[in-house]
Write an enzyme that holds these catalytic residues in place. Structure first.
Site, mmCIF file in Angstrom:
data_model
loop_
_atom_site.group_PDB
_atom_site.id
_atom_site.type_symbol
_atom_site.label_atom_id
_atom_site.label_comp_id
_atom_site.label_asym_id
_atom_site.label_seq_id
_atom_site.Cartn_x
_atom_site.Cartn_y
_atom_site.Cartn_z
ATOM 1 N N PRO A 341 -15.683 -6.505 -7.801
ATOM 2 C CA PRO A 341 -15.751 -5.814 -6.515
ATOM 3 C C PRO A 341 -14.394 -5.489 -5.873
ATOM 4 O O PRO A 341 -14.355 -4.916 -4.784
ATOM 5 C CB PRO A 341 -16.495 -6.832 -5.641
ATOM 6 C CG PRO A 341 -16.075 -8.149 -6.191
ATOM 7 C CD PRO A 341 -15.831 -7.963 -7.655
ATOM 8 N N ILE A 342 -13.312 -5.853 -6.550
ATOM 9 C CA ILE A 342 -11.976 -5.732 -5.937
ATOM 10 C C ILE A 342 -11.517 -4.270 -5.928
ATOM 11 O O ILE A 342 -11.824 -3.509 -6.836
ATOM 12 C CB ILE A 342 -10.954 -6.600 -6.719
ATOM 13 C CG1 ILE A 342 -11.464 -8.049 -6.837
ATOM 14 C CG2 ILE A 342 -9.571 -6.574 -6.087
ATOM 15 C CD1 ILE A 342 -11.749 -8.742 -5.535
ATOM 16 N N CYS A 343 -10.759 -3.926 -4.899
ATOM 17 C CA CYS A 343 -10.331 -2.526 -4.742
ATOM 18 C C CYS A 343 -9.134 -2.199 -5.633
ATOM 19 O O CYS A 343 -8.027 -1.918 -5.138
ATOM 20 C CB CYS A 343 -10.005 -2.255 -3.282
ATOM 21 S SG CYS A 343 -11.458 -2.427 -2.283
ATOM 22 N N GLU A 344 -9.346 -2.294 -6.928
ATOM 23 C CA GLU A 344 -8.329 -1.968 -7.929
ATOM 24 C C GLU A 344 -9.076 -1.452 -9.160
ATOM 25 O O GLU A 344 -10.064 -2.063 -9.576
ATOM 26 C CB GLU A 344 -7.563 -3.228 -8.383
ATOM 27 C CG GLU A 344 -6.809 -3.965 -7.312
ATOM 28 C CD GLU A 344 -5.415 -3.410 -7.060
ATOM 29 O OE1 GLU A 344 -4.920 -2.595 -7.858
ATOM 30 O OE2 GLU A 344 -4.836 -3.802 -6.034
ATOM 31 N N ASN A 381 -7.837 -9.482 -1.168
ATOM 32 C CA ASN A 381 -9.021 -8.920 -0.488
ATOM 33 C C ASN A 381 -9.691 -9.984 0.399
ATOM 34 O O ASN A 381 -10.867 -9.880 0.720
ATOM 35 C CB ASN A 381 -10.059 -8.354 -1.468
ATOM 36 C CG ASN A 381 -9.657 -7.032 -2.113
ATOM 37 O OD1 ASN A 381 -10.489 -6.333 -2.678
ATOM 38 N ND2 ASN A 381 -8.396 -6.636 -2.037
#
Ligand code: LLP
Length: 393
Positions: A341-344, A381
């Site tokens: 789910p990480i924004c990367e 995050n």
């Protein structure tokens, strides 16, 4: 793998978490203990691989020592029952505070990584009226044939001293007043699966042992480090590493003199297979070219795939995933990119993983995550720290 009761238990728990099979851990430790004690070899557990308290308690109960790479790891080893007399302390950048702490704790040995560090340890020991026991970490220039990010034994990397620098080490040792020289230390890399590499290491160790002797420095401890790899591809078949074969190589290829001790620093091989990262499918995204399985665990919880392109087996272990997905006895298999789910964009455990058709809520296990998994967690995050769950004994 996971039996039905275990999967049912997982269904009731909040995910993600690291699940520890303590029984497998103990079997692994027993196998290592049996294989090493046959030759009187001393094993120090590399704390950096996993410092979960229950894992440490199990390892300590077998009488192994601890290999630490920071003042906090020295402290954690001692606090968790490893006797200070069985703690070694490596690390290319030990601070004065950490050295002082280890001196006060009377640890077994500093694995010294430079001539300058030797001088600093001598001065700090002198100020306390103590003698520091040391081994010199040497770069034997042996290629470990592993991922370049976890190779450490080649010339011109930051660890240890190179062979050409050894005359200045001898000079420094002669000049020190508060140092007791115990021996030589090596660690050429991690996740080593080509056993020939260890034979090459033994040849170098024998040569260097002789060289120190010729300079008038007898060696009591030959510390060959860690590095034994595990089978990330077949965790169910090869759950316990072949410790017999590993130690046999050293028994057959090291020339051990009367009174000398052989030390090892194993991390991964002891703890990798006993733990999986357990997570839930949050969403399934079917694209035109790719299908994504979006998990509630990501790179903040297990960074190895993203940092080292490391392979981890990924299983959908959901119990409620049975007959409904069977088609004439065949599961419907689909290729997914398993992501977090990480924004990367790099937050991807693996591309094109063939799994049974999966739905929101399914439980997914990322296997062989016990070594360098939980210890490398970050809270990027602002993520919660993933907890540990243990097998019921
Ligand atoms: N001794 C020293 C001095 C070390 O630096 C290491 C690991 C060990 C022993 C233990 O090595 P092992 O038996 O676990 O291979 N984060 C990376 C691995 C880094 C290893 C660092 N040094 C990974 O996830 O693959």
């Amino acid at each position: 793998m996971f039996n039905t009761d275990t999967v049912a238990r997982f269904n009731d728990l909040e995910t993600p978490f690291y699940y520890y099979d303590l029984n497998l851990l103990k079997q692994t430790l027993q196998a290592c203990y049996d294989a090493s004690s046959k030759y009187n070899f001393h094993v120090h557990y590399a704390m950096k691989a996993n410092f979960d308290p229950k894992v440490l308690a199990a390892i300590q109960s077998f009488g192994f020592g601890a290999d630490s790479v920071s003042g906090n790891e020295v402290k954690a080893a001692i606090d968790n029952g490893f006797g200070a007399g069985k703690v070694v302390f490596a690390g290319v950048g030990k601070s004065d505070k950490e050295i002082n702490y280890a001196l006060d704790a009377d640890i077994f040995c500093f694995n010294v990584e430079s001539v300058q560090e030797l001088g600093v340890i001598n001065d700090l020991a002198k100020a306390k009226g103590k003698t520091a026991k040391v081994a010199i970490r040497i770069n034997p220039n042996v290629d470990a044939h592993t991922h370049k990010f976890i190779t450490t034994g080649l010339d011109e990397n930051k660890f240890g001293v190179d062979i050409w620098q050894l005359p200045s080490v001898i000079e420094a040792l002669r000049a020190t007043t508060n140092i007791e020289f115990l021996g030589i230390h090596f660690h050429i890399g991690s996740q080593i699966t080509d056993m020939e590499v260890f034979k090459t290491l033994c040849v170098k160790v024998n040569e260097l042992d002789q060289w120190f002797n010729d300079q008038g420095f007898a060696i009591n401890v030959l510390n060959v480090g860690g590095g034994l790899g595990v089978d990330y591809y077949r965790p169910d078949i090869n759950a316990i590493p072949d410790f017999e074969a590993y130690f046999k190589i050293f028994a057959e290829n090291l020339t051990v003199k009367e009174g000398q001790e052989v030390h090892f620093e194993l991390g991964r091989a002891l703890v990798a297979q006993c733990s999986s990262l357990i997570s839930r499918v949050l969403f399934v995204k079917n694209g035109q070219h790719k299908n994504f399985l979006i998990l509630d665990a990501g790179m903040t919880d297990l960074i190895r795939p993203m940092l080292y392109q490391a392979y981890h087996q990924i299983d959908n272990i959901s119990s409620d995933h049975g007959p409904s997905n069977m088609d004439h006895g065949q599961k419907v298999m689909i290729k997914y990119d398993v992501v977090g789910p990480i924004c990367e964009s790099t937050d991807r455990f693996r591309e094109d993983v063939l799994l049974p058709e999966s739905v929101r809520g399914d439980i997914v296990a990322v296997r062989t995550a016990g070594a360098y998994g939980a210890v490398m967690i970050s809270n990027y995050n602002l993520r919660d720290r993933v907890p540990s769950v243990y097998s019921v004994e």
